[in-house]
Design an enzyme around this catalytic site. Structure first.
Site, PDB file in Angstrom:
ATOM      1  CB  VAL A  15      -0.909   0.036   1.245  1.00 36.30           C
ATOM      2  CG1 VAL A  15      -1.868   1.216   1.170  1.00 36.30           C
ATOM      3  CG2 VAL A  15      -1.679  -1.272   1.369  1.00 36.30           C
ATOM      4  CB  SER A  16       2.313   3.359  -2.364  1.00 32.91           C
ATOM      5  OG  SER A  16       1.460   3.726  -3.424  1.00 32.91           O
ATOM      6  CB  THR A  17       1.370   7.997   0.020  1.00 37.67           C
ATOM      7  OG1 THR A  17       2.647   8.157  -0.620  1.00 37.67           O
ATOM      8  CG2 THR A  17       1.602   7.538   1.458  1.00 37.67           C
ATOM      9  CG  ASN A  18       1.258   7.280  -6.918  1.00 39.27           C
ATOM     10  OD1 ASN A  18       0.256   7.891  -7.299  1.00 39.27           O
ATOM     11  ND2 ASN A  18       2.320   7.113  -7.685  1.00 39.27           N
ATOM     12  CG  ASP A  21       0.897   3.176  -6.763  1.00 40.43           C
ATOM     13  OD1 ASP A  21       1.145   3.184  -7.976  1.00 40.43           O
ATOM     14  OD2 ASP A  21       1.749   3.362  -5.886  1.00 40.43           O
TER      15      ASP A  21
END
Length: 218
Positions: A15-18, A21
């Site tokens: 899980v990313s902050t982008n 994504d």
């Protein structure tokens, strides 16, 4: 006739902050659907990690790899390659590790599943493209270093004190898609000095790149 035991699979979800994504729910749904279709025994492991540029600094992934090495699980699965790494060379290295240690790699978007003949063939193709990528980056780095050496020996307005491996790293990270700001942050985090012994900024990264290749885009 005995039924073969279910494949024990770790489903890795990053899980990313982008915002561009794919979210964790989509990743989990894809992995669970494949597990249902193929009869896997699936365990989802979720990691909050902003970047997939490197396999470093991801404790959840590190734990999964330890469990795979010890044969507590049979395979590592991701819904998309970029959940694991945006560097094809890293992925290729992981495929080699999996083969050596005796566990399987499954990447749904690439069609890689080393438990099957077709998926294993896809893995081999991925490794070939990774090798081509490494050679392309190495070639550009050699050209860059030759150009720097052939120039006046100046970089950033004064005699260059940059080691060849620092220049090579900048070009390799840029080829892998890192922004100049990201490259500067990584160099600073690793304690790598500029040619003048100061802190890296996007502008100093740009100067290294443009001293060889001409104007560089952010």
């Amino acid at each position: 006739m005995e039924t073969a035991p279910a494949l024990r699979v770790i489903g890795y979800v990053r899980v990313s902050t982008n915002k561009q994504d794919i979210g964790p729910e989509v990743q989990i749904a894809a992995l669970e659907a494949e597990a249902s279709r193929k009869g896997w025994s699936l365990e989802i492991r979720r990691e909050n990690a902003a970047s997939a540029k490197s396999l470093a600094n991801r404790p959840v992934l590190a734990g999964a790899l330890t469990d795979l090495k010890s044969r507590r699980y049979d395979a590592l699965a991701v819904s998309k390659l970029d959940r694991l790494s945006r560097n094809v060379a890293d992925f290729s290295a992981m495929l080699e590790t999996a083969s050596r240690q005796g566990w399987a790699m499954i990447c749904l978007d690439l069609g890689v599943d080393t438990t099957t003949d077709t998926g294993a063939s896809m893995a081999q193709m991925t490794a070939v493209f990774a090798e081509l990528e490494r050679k392309r980056i190495a070639g550009r780095t050699r050209e860059a270093m030759a150009k720097i050496k052939a120039d006046t020996g100046k970089l950033m307005g004064r005699p260059s004190a940059l080691p060849a491996d620092t220049v090579a790293r900048i070009f390799a990270e840029r080829e892998a898609g890192a922004s100049m700001a990201r490259i500067a942050d990584m160099l600073n985090a690793d304690g790598v000095p500029t040619a003048t012994g100061k802190t890296w900024h996007p502008s100093t990264v740009r100067q290294v790149l443009t001293s060889v290749t001409g104007p560089a885009r952010s």
